[in-house]
Design a protein around this motif. Structure first.
Motif, short mmCIF file in Angstrom:
data_model
loop_
_atom_site.label_atom_id
_atom_site.label_comp_id
_atom_site.label_asym_id
_atom_site.label_seq_id
_atom_site.Cartn_x
_atom_site.Cartn_y
_atom_site.Cartn_z
N MET A 73 0.33 -6.00 -3.38
CA MET A 73 -0.05 -6.78 -2.20
C MET A 73 1.18 -7.47 -1.63
SD MET A 73 -2.70 -7.88 -0.40
CE MET A 73 -4.29 -8.28 -1.13
N HIS A 86 3.02 -7.13 1.99
CA HIS A 86 3.17 -8.29 2.89
C HIS A 86 4.65 -8.49 3.27
CE1 HIS A 86 -0.87 -10.50 1.86
NE2 HIS A 86 -1.04 -9.23 2.20
N HIS A 144 -3.93 -1.12 5.07
CA HIS A 144 -4.00 -2.32 4.22
C HIS A 144 -5.21 -3.18 4.62
CE1 HIS A 144 -2.08 -5.41 1.68
NE2 HIS A 144 -2.46 -6.29 2.59
N GLU A 178 -8.88 -3.96 2.53
CA GLU A 178 -9.36 -5.34 2.32
C GLU A 178 -10.75 -5.53 2.92
OE1 GLU A 178 -5.02 -7.56 2.02
OE2 GLU A 178 -6.13 -7.70 3.91
N GLU A 188 -4.00 -15.81 3.96
CA GLU A 188 -4.47 -14.91 2.91
C GLU A 188 -3.82 -15.26 1.57
OE1 GLU A 188 -4.66 -10.72 3.90
OE2 GLU A 188 -4.03 -10.18 1.87
FE LIG Z 1 -3.13 -8.35 2.23
#
Ligand SMILES: [Fe+2]
Length: 241
Positions: free
Chosen positions: A30, A34, A76, A80, A158
């Motif tokens: 993750m 990012h 991505h 999610e 997030e």
């Molecule tokens: Fe994410």
């Protein structure tokens, strides 16, 4: 007194990352993604401001790079929205569910901004133009900066709140199951495009950590074979950034 459970993994921290909530799940992939999203939006923002509209060959490269970025980000967000938030919504408190609803709403705000940027890049990369399209470049600069702000805010939200909920409610086994169900087996062509992109600018020590995970050896090999070519193209794409 430390609240860190002794069996929990050490979380990865990469440049630009706002938080890395402690918990049972190793969120390294993750954070690698990012990092790549933030890195690219910073670069796009500088490139669109500083690349002359007449530099057609560079705009073709920028448009191609935007496609890669947008594809990775879209995937991505889809994982999610389809896999991660629903798994948590069934388990969370009212406050937690409100945060997850906000995550989906933020994805919904970002998508149209990305579409607007894609249209701008396509226009500047068009082969036949009478003269350099300075207005299109200026309009795209505004759009890219809006997308960058919006995505930065979302990733910070997030990382601080949604990932903390993931860590509170799920186990590593739950996480692996979600990944298995929603990520799917990547095709070789896609791996070859995405690995050098995701790895670019990640500190060597962090990369070694990712590559030493089960299944990471294949990524290491792909990275070794693709990183130089990727770096050359990257330098040409962002030569004015
Ligand atoms: Fe994410």
């Amino acid at each position: 007194m430390s609240t860190t459970h002794h069996t929990w993994p050490r979380q990865l921290r990469l440049p630009g990352q706002v938080a890395a909530p402690e918990g049972p799940i190793d969120m390294q992939m993750m954070y690698v993604m990012h990092h790549a999203f933030r890195r690219d939006l910073d670069l796009f923002s500088a490139a669109v401001r500083n690349t002359p509209a007449s530099e057609w060959a560079t705009w073709v490269l920028l448009e191609e790079r935007w496609e890669l970025f947008a594809e990775a980000l879209h995937e991505h967000h889809t994982i999610e929205d389809d896999g991660v938030w629903p798994a948590l919504e069934a388990l969370g408190t009212e406050d937690e569910v409100a945060t997850l609803t906000a995550m989906e709403a933020e994805h919904g705000e970002i998508d149209p901004l990305l579409e607007g940027c894609a249209a701008g890049f396509r226009r500047l990369a068009q082969p036949v133009r009478q003269h350099a399209d300075e207005d299109a470049r200026a309009a795209l600069a505004v759009r890219v900066s809006a997308a960058r702000e919006s995505l930065r805010r979302h990733l910070a939200h997030e990382e601080t709140e949604a990932i903390a909920i993931i860590q509170r409610l799920l186990t590593q086994e739950d996480w692996d199951r979600i990944e298995e169900a929603h990520v799917g087996k990547p095709k070789l062509g896609k791996v070859v495009r995405l690995v050098p992109w995701a790895a670019y600018g990640v500190p060597r020590e962090a990369l070694e950590r990712v590559f030493s995970q089960p299944g990471g050896g294949g990524f290491r090999l792909v990275w070794r074979l693709t990183r130089r070519g990727f770096a050359r193209k990257h330098a040409r794409t962002f030569r004015f950034a």
